[in-house]
Design a protein around this motif. Structure first.
Motif, PDB file in Angstrom:
ATOM      1  N   THR A 194       0.886  -1.207  -0.112  1.00 12.96           N
ATOM      2  CA  THR A 194      -0.008  -0.060  -0.076  1.00 12.96           C
ATOM      3  C   THR A 194       1.000   1.239   0.169  1.00 12.96           C
ATOM      4  O   THR A 194       0.349   2.379  -0.617  1.00 12.96           O
ATOM      5  N   ALA A 198       1.199   4.082  -3.067  1.00  9.80           N
ATOM      6  CA  ALA A 198       0.780   5.454  -2.950  1.00  9.80           C
ATOM      7  C   ALA A 198       1.908   6.403  -3.348  1.00  9.80           C
ATOM      8  O   ALA A 198       1.869   7.336  -4.139  1.00  9.80           O
ATOM      9  N   THR A 261      -7.221  -0.171  -7.151  1.00  8.70           N
ATOM     10  CA  THR A 261      -7.792   0.847  -6.491  1.00  8.70           C
ATOM     11  C   THR A 261      -6.983   2.414  -6.971  1.00  8.70           C
ATOM     12  O   THR A 261      -7.389   3.314  -7.111  1.00  8.70           O
ATOM     13  N   ALA A 262      -5.673   2.022  -7.062  1.00  7.55           N
ATOM     14  CA  ALA A 262      -4.506   3.086  -7.406  1.00  7.55           C
ATOM     15  C   ALA A 262      -4.666   3.364  -8.911  1.00  7.55           C
ATOM     16  O   ALA A 262      -3.916   4.261  -9.410  1.00  7.55           O
ATOM     17  N   ALA A 309      -8.285  -1.252   0.981  1.00  6.72           N
ATOM     18  CA  ALA A 309      -8.544   0.054   0.495  1.00  6.72           C
ATOM     19  C   ALA A 309      -8.530   0.865   1.567  1.00  6.72           C
ATOM     20  O   ALA A 309      -7.995   1.920   1.383  1.00  6.72           O
ATOM     21  N   TYR A 312      -4.615   1.469   1.628  1.00  5.92           N
ATOM     22  CA  TYR A 312      -4.127   2.397   0.606  1.00  5.92           C
ATOM     23  C   TYR A 312      -4.337   3.880   0.831  1.00  5.92           C
ATOM     24  O   TYR A 312      -3.577   4.774   0.614  1.00  5.92           O
ATOM     25  N   SER A 313      -5.807   3.942   1.107  1.00  8.69           N
ATOM     26  CA  SER A 313      -6.227   5.497   1.184  1.00  8.69           C
ATOM     27  C   SER A 313      -5.544   6.207   2.580  1.00  8.69           C
ATOM     28  O   SER A 313      -5.231   7.280   2.260  1.00  8.69           O
ATOM     29  N   TYR A 314      -5.135   5.236   3.688  1.00  6.53           N
ATOM     30  CA  TYR A 314      -4.366   6.226   4.622  1.00  6.53           C
ATOM     31  C   TYR A 314      -3.040   6.493   3.913  1.00  6.53           C
ATOM     32  O   TYR A 314      -2.406   7.499   4.361  1.00  6.53           O
ATOM     33  N   LYS A 317      -2.889   9.380   1.550  1.00  7.92           N
ATOM     34  CA  LYS A 317      -3.237  10.693   1.995  1.00  7.92           C
ATOM     35  C   LYS A 317      -2.012  11.170   3.038  1.00  7.92           C
ATOM     36  O   LYS A 317      -1.460  12.196   3.069  1.00  7.92           O
TER      37      LYS A 317
END
Ligand code: NAP
Ligand code: F7E
Length: 329
Positions: A194, A198, A261-262, A309, A312-314, A317
């Motif tokens: 993750t 990112a 997702t990315a 998800a 990855y979103s953490y 950001k």
């Protein structure tokens, strides 16, 4: 007010468990080994809490543990400290075994001598099932460890059982399958993926090097799993419990989920590095946590896709904030 001691407070699980117990009104003593850099990121959110105290402790220090028991008189102890990286355990076997096997032995001896009514939780691991071909695994499944880390966890697991039977201690082992989170150590495969996704997305990295993509793991969320640790110590009778989701996915499936997702191309960014393979691999892990469901009323809330998800979103950001936050003078 109940007092709980948590070893390994700076780790992933230590930080979630401390938050959980503070919310329940406990006084929490978190134990940290001395390190040259401060490394308290995971506990910053509750470091100043009136019911939290941070103290030093190393798993090899029996005298220190005795003194802490006498000083704080805890009702519960959660032993989460460990050299917890399986591949590293092949490189530092003696250090790993000393910490993972002998640490809990020293703690159980101290409990027996100072206050045998203290309830004890031991962080056992699904790695103990190792190369046992008969999945899914429950509390009765044969332990066939395949690394120095797992061999040491088997020793500690058997010891907890032995001290329970021999001395009547309220000591339980949670056999936890892999559990991840945005606080997962950066060298474990989920977080490595993750974070890399990112960084690639934001243009700070081009390649991600991985080892065995075919290994399968039963991956859950650490925040869900710490509740099970606490539930085990609230039972009248101490017992061992498997904690898992009951679903298994390959490393490749986790990679695909995150890269989808990315919106990244695996072919373009991922390469296999043979040096990341282990001398012996655990190819397949799948847990059966029916006993925990029945006796503890525990079940996982977050499953595989949501977990990937969330992580990855953490990371996207956090990396965006670190990279683009305004710099001071
Ligand atoms: P982690 O993030 O690696 O945290 C391990 C903690 O132990 C850290 O606080 C670390 O301190 C501390 N530690 C290491 N060696 C020590 C020593 N010699 N003396 C004192 N403290 C020491 O691990 P985790 O993922 O939170 O896992 C918690 C426990 O559950 C571990 O025992 C692990 O083996 C076990 N487990 C984990 C999983 C999983 O999927 N996460 C599954 C089953 C079992 P530093 O911060 O200084 O390194
Ligand atoms: O590896 C493969 C690797 O290091 C998972 C610890 O918390 O869970 C954890 O142990 C799989 C393995 O976790 C890379 O070969 C591929 O098959 O994330 P991991 P682990 O070994 O399952 C258990 C339950 C614990 O108790 C442990 O404390 O992924 N893999 N490529 C890779 N693994 C890593 N680390 N890095 C890679 O590049």
């Amino acid at each position: 007010m109940k007092t709980a001691i948590i070893t390994g407070i700076t780790g992933q699980d230590g930080s979630y468990l401390a938050e959980f117990l503070l919310n329940k009104g406990y006084f929490v003593v978190g134990l940290k080994r001395r390190t040259s850099s401060i490394c308290t990121d995971r506990i910053d959110s509750f470091y100043d809490h009136a019911n939290f105290k941070l103290r030093y402790y190393n798993l090899n220090d029996s005298g220190c543990f005795y003194r802490l028991l006498l000083e704080y008189k805890p009702q519960e102890i959660y032993n989460l400290a460990a050299q917890s990286h399986v591949k590293v355990s092949f490189e530092t076997p003696e250090e790993t075994v000393n910490a993972v096997a002998m640490g809990p032995l020293r703690q159980l001896e101290a409990i027996r001598a100072v206050d045998p009514t203290i309830r004890f939780y031991q962080a056992s691991s699904s790695e103990m099932f190792g190369v046992n071909p008969d999945a899914p695994y429950n509390e009765e499944s044969r332990l066939m460890p395949a690394s120095p880390y797992a061999c040491a966890k088997v020793f500690a697991h058997n010891l907890v059982n032995n001290y329970r039977e021999s001395y009547g201690l309220h000591a339980s082992s949670g056999i936890l399958f892999n559990h991840e989170s945005p606080r997962r150590g950066e060298t474990f495969v989920t977080r490595k993926i993750t974070m890399a996704a990112a960084k690639i997305q934001l243009g700070f990295q081009d390649k991600l090097y991985l080892g065995n993509l075919d290994a399968k793991r039963d991956w859950g969320f650490a925040g869900d799993y710490v509740e099970a640790m606490w539930l085990m110590l609230q039972q009248e009778t101490p017992e061992d419990y498997v904690i898992s989701t009951g679903e298994t996915y390959s490393v490749k499936a986790f990679l695909e989920s995150v890269f989808e997702t990315a919106r990244l191309d695996i072919e373009k960014h991922v390469e296999i590095d043979p040096s990341l393979f282990r001398p012996q691999e655990v190819p397949y892990l799948l847990g059966d946590s029916s006993k925990a469901k029945k006796k503890l009323g525990w079940k996982p809330k977050i499953k595989f896709k949501e977990l990937a998800a969330m992580m990855y979103s953490y990371d996207i950001k956090r990396i965006r904030e670190l990279a683009f936050e305004p710099k001071g003078e």
